[in-house]
Write a protein that holds these residues in place. Structure first.
Motif, mmCIF file in Angstrom:
data_model
loop_
_atom_site.group_PDB
_atom_site.id
_atom_site.type_symbol
_atom_site.label_atom_id
_atom_site.label_comp_id
_atom_site.label_asym_id
_atom_site.label_seq_id
_atom_site.Cartn_x
_atom_site.Cartn_y
_atom_site.Cartn_z
ATOM 1 N N GLY A 279 0.817 -1.207 0.000
ATOM 2 C CA GLY A 279 0.000 0.000 0.000
ATOM 3 C C GLY A 279 0.848 1.252 0.000
ATOM 4 N N GLY A 280 1.944 1.240 0.758
ATOM 5 C CA GLY A 280 2.834 2.401 0.794
ATOM 6 C C GLY A 280 3.464 2.675 -0.555
ATOM 7 N N LEU A 281 3.858 1.627 -1.270
ATOM 8 C CA LEU A 281 4.454 1.799 -2.598
ATOM 9 C C LEU A 281 3.439 2.367 -3.584
ATOM 10 C CD1 LEU A 281 6.550 -1.498 -2.855
ATOM 11 C CD2 LEU A 281 7.437 0.836 -2.621
ATOM 12 N N LEU A 282 2.182 1.929 -3.488
ATOM 13 C CA LEU A 282 1.146 2.474 -4.372
ATOM 14 C C LEU A 282 0.859 3.936 -4.041
ATOM 15 C CD1 LEU A 282 -1.439 -0.464 -4.638
ATOM 16 C CD2 LEU A 282 0.229 0.284 -6.335
ATOM 17 N N ILE A 283 0.858 4.277 -2.762
ATOM 18 C CA ILE A 283 0.662 5.672 -2.366
ATOM 19 C C ILE A 283 1.817 6.532 -2.875
ATOM 20 C CG2 ILE A 283 0.650 7.238 -0.377
ATOM 21 C CD1 ILE A 283 -0.978 5.128 1.126
ATOM 22 N N PHE A 284 3.022 6.010 -2.769
ATOM 23 C CA PHE A 284 4.197 6.715 -3.287
ATOM 24 C C PHE A 284 4.076 6.919 -4.798
ATOM 25 C CE2 PHE A 284 8.499 6.351 -5.171
ATOM 26 C CZ PHE A 284 9.050 7.516 -4.665
ATOM 27 N N ALA A 285 3.645 5.877 -5.517
ATOM 28 C CA ALA A 285 3.505 5.968 -6.974
ATOM 29 C C ALA A 285 2.422 6.957 -7.377
ATOM 30 C CB ALA A 285 3.195 4.588 -7.552
ATOM 31 N N SER A 286 1.416 7.128 -6.517
ATOM 32 C CA SER A 286 0.286 7.994 -6.871
ATOM 33 C C SER A 286 0.661 9.469 -6.962
ATOM 34 C CB SER A 286 -0.843 7.820 -5.842
ATOM 35 O OG SER A 286 -0.489 8.392 -4.587
ATOM 36 N N TRP A 287 1.847 9.837 -6.495
ATOM 37 C CA TRP A 287 2.281 11.223 -6.599
ATOM 38 C C TRP A 287 2.666 11.607 -8.025
ATOM 39 C CZ3 TRP A 287 1.399 14.614 -2.950
ATOM 40 C CH2 TRP A 287 1.372 14.224 -1.608
ATOM 41 N N ASP A 288 2.899 10.596 -8.884
ATOM 42 C CA ASP A 288 3.443 10.873 -10.212
ATOM 43 C C ASP A 288 2.735 10.005 -11.247
ATOM 44 O OD1 ASP A 288 5.800 12.081 -11.843
ATOM 45 O OD2 ASP A 288 5.929 9.934 -12.270
ATOM 46 N N ILE A 289 2.457 10.561 -12.413
ATOM 47 C CA ILE A 289 1.726 9.828 -13.448
ATOM 48 C C ILE A 289 2.551 8.679 -14.007
ATOM 49 C CG2 ILE A 289 0.689 9.997 -15.734
ATOM 50 C CD1 ILE A 289 -0.218 12.781 -15.050
ATOM 51 N N LEU A 290 3.828 8.904 -14.267
ATOM 52 C CA LEU A 290 4.678 7.838 -14.789
ATOM 53 C C LEU A 290 4.747 6.678 -13.808
ATOM 54 C CD1 LEU A 290 6.688 6.572 -16.729
ATOM 55 C CD2 LEU A 290 8.493 7.950 -15.679
ATOM 56 N N ALA A 291 4.960 6.988 -12.530
ATOM 57 C CA ALA A 291 5.023 5.935 -11.507
ATOM 58 C C ALA A 291 3.680 5.221 -11.389
ATOM 59 C CB ALA A 291 5.424 6.540 -10.165
ATOM 60 N N SER A 292 2.579 5.957 -11.532
ATOM 61 C CA SER A 292 1.247 5.355 -11.455
ATOM 62 C C SER A 292 1.003 4.408 -12.620
ATOM 63 C CB SER A 292 0.171 6.446 -11.438
ATOM 64 O OG SER A 292 0.289 7.257 -10.295
ATOM 65 N N LYS A 293 1.511 4.773 -13.792
ATOM 66 C CA LYS A 293 1.341 3.896 -14.952
ATOM 67 C C LYS A 293 2.093 2.580 -14.752
ATOM 68 C CE LYS A 293 0.024 6.938 -18.679
ATOM 69 N NZ LYS A 293 0.102 7.188 -20.127
ATOM 70 N N ILE A 294 3.267 2.669 -14.191
ATOM 71 C CA ILE A 294 4.031 1.438 -13.918
ATOM 72 C C ILE A 294 3.312 0.594 -12.863
ATOM 73 C CG2 ILE A 294 6.215 0.533 -13.023
ATOM 74 C CD1 ILE A 294 7.564 3.053 -14.161
ATOM 75 N N ALA A 295 2.821 1.251 -11.801
ATOM 76 C CA ALA A 295 2.121 0.532 -10.722
ATOM 77 C C ALA A 295 0.810 -0.070 -11.196
ATOM 78 C CB ALA A 295 1.863 1.484 -9.552
ATOM 79 N N SER A 296 0.210 0.510 -12.247
ATOM 80 C CA SER A 296 -1.079 0.010 -12.730
ATOM 81 C C SER A 296 -0.976 -1.423 -13.248
ATOM 82 C CB SER A 296 -1.619 0.926 -13.837
ATOM 83 O OG SER A 296 -0.838 0.843 -15.018
#
Length: 287
Positions: free
Chosen positions: A98-115
């Protein structure tokens, strides 16, 4: 401006974390309506259980069975292994994911990878599901996840990742309250610790794990504020340049990976294992 002082845009995400926590609390426990998030509950419980399975294997245990249910929670039956590590792995893994997903949610590129991890996490539990409504909902949420890639350069993916991140990082809350409110057949991990450490209270274990989850959540939020502090013009420039074309997005990801490898003075990149995961253990020998 201090490196940990949020920008006006980042303040919005901090408020939304609070809103999502309240919304998930209501949806998780409200009869009938709770079925709307069954696919997300399957993902969350599934990741939690996978962490138990991994810990059991690493400590020499034998996994006898694993079940995942959005209403009754999960149950991993283990023979052998080291019970304290196996039991702790569930909440620890859920909090970290959950922490890694919250961290990724700050940035679109990171969110795309986490998706990609979220997409796999939604699909995998379907092998254990016989309910058609849950299957249909899962397909709908997978469709939304894919569709968000093409809306506003993928910006909605940030909130998708944040929602799933909040649900996972505070899984100990949903797990313990489910047990107390609905008397479900599968005990929470917090209650299971009482079987290992006699004389302790399930409430005390729940409070300790909730404090741990809150601390990790704050840590990843602060890390995201520092790492992804950018002005809006630069962010939009990056999105328009890379995210409109999938091939450029792939090139950007590879560029970042090679940059990290070069920074660490390594000659090759070792791929990380899949992020899909598993919640709640019953281990033979201490039940």
């Amino acid at each position: 401006m201090s490196s940990i002082q949020p920008t006006s845009d980042q303040f919005v995400e901090l408020y939304i974390v609070i809103v999502f926590t309240v919304v998930i609390t209501v949806l998780w426990h409200l009869p009938v309506v709770q079925r709307l998030i069954d696919p997300f509950k399957m993902l969350t419980v599934g990741y939690h259980e996978l962490c138990h399975v991994i810990a059991a294997i690493l400590t020499g245990g034998l996994v006898l069975s694993t079940t995942i249910d959005p209403n009754e929670g999960g149950c991993t039956r283990v023979e052998g292994g080291y019970p304290p590590v196996i039991l702790s792995a569930g909440y620890f893994g859920s909090t970290l994911f959950g922490g890694l997903l919250i961290f990724a949610s700050w940035d679109i590129l990171a969110s795309k990878i986490a998706s990609f991890a979220i997409a796999i996490g939604l699909i995998c539990p379907l092998v254990l599901v016989a309910d058609k409504f849950t299957m249909i909902l899962t397909i709908v949420y997978e469709g939304l996840l894919i569709g968000f890639w093409f809306i506003d350069h993928g910006s909605p993916l940030r909130w998708y990742c944040l929602f799933i991140g909040v649900m996972n990082i505070f899984y100990v809350v949903w797990d313990f309250t489910d047990e107390r409110l609905y008397r479900r057949p599968n005990d929470s991990d917090a209650s299971q610790f009482v079987h290992i450490y006699r004389g302790t209270s399930g409430h005390c274990w729940a409070i300790l794990w909730i404090m741990f989850s809150v601390a990790v959540c704050i840590g990843f939020l602060l890390l995201g504020i520092v790492v992804f502090k950018r002005n809006r013009r630069r962010k939009w420039s990056q999105m328009q340049h890379y995210f409109c074309r999938p091939e450029l997005f792939c090139v950007l990801v590879m560029h970042h990976l090679y940059f990290i490898a070069d920074t660490c003075n390594t000659s090759s990149i070792v791929p990380l294992p899949p992020l899909y995961s598993f919640g709640m253990t019953h281990a033979r020998g201490f039940i």
